[in-house]
Design a protein around this motif. Structure first.
Motif, PDB file in Angstrom:
ATOM      1  N   CYS A 318      27.222   0.399  13.021  1.00  0.00           N
ATOM      2  CA  CYS A 318      28.516   0.044  13.602  1.00  0.00           C
ATOM      3  C   CYS A 318      29.624   0.604  12.713  1.00  0.00           C
ATOM      4  CB  CYS A 318      28.654  -1.468  13.705  1.00  0.00           C
ATOM      5  SG  CYS A 318      30.313  -1.978  14.191  1.00  0.00           S
ATOM      6  N   ASN A 320      32.578  -0.204  12.625  1.00  0.00           N
ATOM      7  CA  ASN A 320      33.565  -1.223  12.252  1.00  0.00           C
ATOM      8  C   ASN A 320      33.065  -2.123  11.117  1.00  0.00           C
ATOM      9  OD1 ASN A 320      36.037  -2.672  12.549  1.00  0.00           O
ATOM     10  ND2 ASN A 320      34.893  -4.278  13.639  1.00  0.00           N
ATOM     11  N   CYS A 321      31.847  -2.729  11.297  1.00  0.00           N
ATOM     12  CA  CYS A 321      31.378  -3.688  10.293  1.00  0.00           C
ATOM     13  C   CYS A 321      30.280  -3.114   9.403  1.00  0.00           C
ATOM     14  CB  CYS A 321      30.887  -4.969  10.966  1.00  0.00           C
ATOM     15  SG  CYS A 321      29.397  -4.747  11.942  1.00  0.00           S
ATOM     16  N   CYS A 335      28.345  -3.726  19.374  1.00  0.00           N
ATOM     17  CA  CYS A 335      27.874  -4.333  18.135  1.00  0.00           C
ATOM     18  C   CYS A 335      27.700  -5.844  18.335  1.00  0.00           C
ATOM     19  CB  CYS A 335      28.846  -4.064  17.000  1.00  0.00           C
ATOM     20  SG  CYS A 335      28.317  -4.862  15.480  1.00  0.00           S
ATOM     21  N   CYS A 338      30.016  -7.765  15.169  1.00  0.00           N
ATOM     22  CA  CYS A 338      31.473  -7.885  15.182  1.00  0.00           C
ATOM     23  C   CYS A 338      32.062  -7.712  16.594  1.00  0.00           C
ATOM     24  CB  CYS A 338      32.117  -6.899  14.218  1.00  0.00           C
ATOM     25  SG  CYS A 338      32.057  -5.202  14.788  1.00  0.00           S
TER      26      CYS A 338
HETATM   27 ZN   LIG Z   1      30.043  -4.233  14.093  1.00  0.00          ZN
END
Ligand SMILES: [Zn+2]
Length: 360
Positions: A318, A320-321, A335, A338
């Protein structure tokens, strides 16, 4: 540095008959010396060259005087190269050139005998021949031009020219690139280049013309006409894809100084997909061309291409996280940690950039 450019030519009737004469002369010389060397075992270019001068001065072959002199010399050079390759076991023995195969000759630049304009090219013996895509290299020094009549009936010129290293201005930007089969290129700032819809469109056209060909009576007038038409679609496919790839890779090196991409096994990537054979072939060559041209253009324009480790799970991570999650075949990455929802290739491209930046 030497570079090559292919352009399509549109000769008029008069130029077509002149071209046929030059093709004929170039072929005559090639075949004459192939026969000569087979008989005498004399494989020396310099000896052939002397005999060629004698031929021009003897009555029965004085027609050679009217030909483009570089075309004849280059025929000898091509034969010498063909023999060199044969003797070093790289190719089969050279064979006689036939009239109904692809025709070609190469001419060299001297005293402004070749000039490229925006919509035409001046060539020795032919004058100005109409063409497409001249303007890109007008300022460069031309070295040689090979003129070809392809089996599809299309005339083509391959121009070799000298290109000074052209540094592109630095932009201070880096990018991650994901190569895929649906969108061929996705960048970490969300741009996509070349979609598989283009490939499908051209492949459908090919299949349609192939079906038509299969309905024609073998070797009938219509059959030959249809065969030419099919050859033209194949030609169009090659030109279209290469042109699109050139534009996309150029746009990328203009925009970024450092380009990160995965060290991919393209064959392996394609093997994993269920694809029709046409598409498989087209993707294999297109993705190959993209990597080659990116590398080449980075060198040429003073930019950097950096490959990141092959086994980094760019599409499972992911962006983002940073947690990983097995995404399956879906085009969207969701995901579970998150709750990020993002295009799968875009997510991978961001990861590639981040990995590249972190490991430098
Ligand atoms: Zn994520």
């Amino acid at each position: 540095m030497e570079k090559g450019l292919k352009i399509r030519l549109y000769p008029n009737k008069n130029q077509i008959s002149l071209l046929n004469i030059i093709f004929g002369h170039a072929r005559f010389v090639y075949n004459y010396f192939l026969d000569y060397s087979k008989r005498t075992k004399d494989y020396k270019y310099t000896n052939w060259s002397k005999i060629l001068t004698d031929l021009k001065n003897s009555d029965s072959t004085s027609f050679l005087k009217n030909a483009d002199k570089f075309a004849l010399q280059n025929s000898l050079r091509n034969l010498a190269t063909a023999y060199a390759n044969f003797f070093s076991k790289r190719t089969n023995e050279p064979v006689f050139k036939k009239k109904h195969n692809e025709q070609s000759y190469r001419t060299n630049f001297t005293n402004n005998n070749i000039v490229l304009y925006e919509n035409s090219i001046k060539l020795p013996k032919l004058g100005n021949v109409k063409c497409k895509y001249g303007k890109d290299i007008q300022k460069n020094k031309i070295i040689s031009v090979t003129i070809k009549l392809l089996k599809s009936g299309i005339y083509e010129a391959s121009i070799i020219y000298e290109c000074e290293e052209m540094m592109l201005p630095k932009t201070g930007n880096s990018v991650g690139i994901d190569l895929g089969v649906r969108k061929l290129i996705t960048t970490s700032d969300g741009n996509t280049y070349i979609s598989d819809l283009d490939i499908d469109r051209i492949n459908n056209k090919i299949r349609k013309e192939q079906r038509r060909l299969s309905r024609c009576e073998l070797h009938s007038k219509n059959y030959n006409k249809q065969r030419k038409k099919l050859a033209k679609v194949y030609q169009y496919k090659d030109n279209y894809m290469l042109d699109t790839i050139h534009k996309a890779t150029k746009a990328i090196v203009e925009k970024y100084d450092v380009i990160y991409m995965e060290d991919l096994d393209i064959k392996d990537l394609i093997k994993k997909q269920k694809l029709k054979i046409h598409k498989r072939k087209m993707l294999l060559s297109s993705l190959g061309q993209i990597t080659t041209l990116l590398k080449y253009k980075c060198e040429c324009y003073g930019k950097e291409l950096k490959k990141i480790e092959r086994y980094y799970p760019s599409s499972q991570t992911c962006s983002n996280c940073g947690k990983t999650y097995k995404v399956g075949k879906s085009e969207t990455y969701r995901c579970p940690h998150c709750k990020l929802i993002i295009d799968r290739d875009y997510n991978a491209a961001i990861n590639i950039l981040n990995y590249g930046l972190a490991h430098n």
